[in-house]
Scaffold this motif. Structure first.
Motif, short mmCIF file in Angstrom:
data_model
loop_
_atom_site.label_atom_id
_atom_site.label_comp_id
_atom_site.label_asym_id
_atom_site.label_seq_id
_atom_site.Cartn_x
_atom_site.Cartn_y
_atom_site.Cartn_z
N ARG A 5 0.83 -1.19 -0.23
CA ARG A 5 -0.04 0.14 -0.04
C ARG A 5 0.93 1.29 0.03
N ILE A 6 1.88 1.22 0.60
CA ILE A 6 2.87 2.50 0.69
C ILE A 6 3.38 2.80 -0.60
N ILE A 7 3.79 1.73 -1.09
CA ILE A 7 4.52 1.78 -2.86
C ILE A 7 3.30 2.39 -3.73
N ALA A 8 2.05 1.96 -3.22
CA ALA A 8 1.02 2.33 -4.37
C ALA A 8 0.31 3.42 -4.11
N SER A 9 0.50 4.03 -2.90
CA SER A 9 -0.45 5.12 -2.38
C SER A 9 0.43 6.24 -1.83
N ASP A 10 0.27 7.51 -2.41
CA ASP A 10 0.96 8.58 -1.79
C ASP A 10 0.21 8.99 -0.40
N GLU A 11 -0.94 8.63 -0.07
CA GLU A 11 -1.51 8.96 1.10
C GLU A 11 -0.77 8.00 2.06
N ALA A 12 -0.57 6.65 1.83
CA ALA A 12 0.07 5.83 2.81
C ALA A 12 1.44 6.24 3.03
N LYS A 13 2.11 6.97 2.08
CA LYS A 13 3.46 7.44 2.36
C LYS A 13 3.31 8.47 3.28
N ILE A 14 2.31 9.63 3.13
CA ILE A 14 2.27 10.60 3.95
C ILE A 14 2.14 10.30 5.36
N GLN A 15 1.26 9.29 5.41
CA GLN A 15 0.86 8.77 6.66
C GLN A 15 2.13 8.21 7.45
N CYS A 16 2.86 7.27 6.82
CA CYS A 16 4.11 6.93 7.45
C CYS A 16 4.97 8.12 7.76
N LEU A 17 5.25 8.97 6.84
CA LEU A 17 6.11 10.14 7.20
C LEU A 17 5.61 11.08 8.23
N HIS A 18 4.34 11.11 8.58
CA HIS A 18 3.86 11.96 9.68
C HIS A 18 4.02 11.00 10.90
N LYS A 19 4.13 9.67 10.84
CA LYS A 19 4.15 8.94 11.98
C LYS A 19 5.85 8.95 12.23
N PHE A 20 6.71 8.92 11.48
CA PHE A 20 8.01 9.03 11.70
C PHE A 20 8.26 10.31 12.18
N ALA A 21 7.84 11.53 11.82
CA ALA A 21 7.96 12.82 12.30
C ALA A 21 7.38 12.86 13.93
N ASN A 22 6.28 12.04 14.14
CA ASN A 22 5.99 12.05 15.56
C ASN A 22 6.97 11.56 16.34
N HIS A 23 7.76 10.40 15.77
CA HIS A 23 8.53 9.69 16.69
C HIS A 23 9.92 10.70 16.77
N GLU A 24 10.18 11.29 15.96
CA GLU A 24 11.20 12.36 16.26
C GLU A 24 10.86 13.37 17.18
N LEU A 25 9.51 13.92 17.10
CA LEU A 25 9.01 14.91 18.15
C LEU A 25 9.07 14.25 19.53
N GLN A 26 8.83 12.96 19.67
CA GLN A 26 9.16 12.26 20.89
C GLN A 26 10.14 12.61 21.51
N ALA A 27 11.20 12.10 20.55
CA ALA A 27 12.84 12.27 20.96
C ALA A 27 13.24 13.49 21.42
N ILE A 28 12.68 14.49 20.50
CA ILE A 28 12.87 16.05 20.78
C ILE A 28 12.53 16.44 22.19
N GLU A 29 11.42 15.78 22.53
CA GLU A 29 10.55 16.13 23.89
C GLU A 29 11.47 15.61 24.83
N MET A 30 11.90 14.45 24.91
CA MET A 30 12.97 13.79 25.67
C MET A 30 14.18 14.39 26.08
N PHE A 31 14.79 14.55 24.98
CA PHE A 31 15.99 15.30 25.19
C PHE A 31 15.87 16.86 25.86
N ALA A 32 14.50 17.48 25.34
CA ALA A 32 14.57 18.95 25.95
C ALA A 32 14.21 18.60 27.43
#
Length: 106
Positions: free
Chosen positions: A23-50
């Motif tokens: 689905r990720i390969i076939a769908s731009d919406e799925a790609k965006i969904q994944c990227l948003h999840k990855f960004a949220n993971h990074e945000l959690q790391a930012i919060e922990m370091f802060a």
């Protein structure tokens, strides 16, 4: 973090699972969904370091500088994920949340 932002609880009690690879390969919406999840993971790391920087102001300077450098790297990663999601959305005319991580606190 804004108190109105709640954790998503998916089918198994955690966050929703990533879409399947086909689905990720076939769908731009799925790609965006994944990227948003990855960004949220990074945000959690930012919060922990802060948090660590604020919680331990008397930590050795080298440690605090290392935490700060890592926090800056995580900010860069988060920014890259969000920029890529926005780029995919613009190229494919798929809607992309203007602020997928929630409202800015300041």
């Amino acid at each position: 973090r804004n108190q109105e932002i709640e954790l998503c609880r998916g089918l198994k009690g955690g966050s929703d699972q990533l879409p399947k690879m086909s689905r990720i390969i076939a769908s731009d919406e799925a790609k965006i969904q994944c990227l948003h999840k990855f960004a949220n993971h990074e945000l959690q790391a930012i919060e922990m370091f802060a948090w660590a920087l604020l919680r331990f102001p008397e930590a050795p300077e080298g440690l605090r500088l290392g935490l700060l450098r890592t926090l800056e790297e995580e900010q860069s990663h988060c920014r890259l994920y969000l920029q890529r999601a926005k780029s995919i959305a613009a190229a494919s005319n798929v809607s992309c949340s203007p602020n997928p991580l929630g409202p800015t606190p300041l």
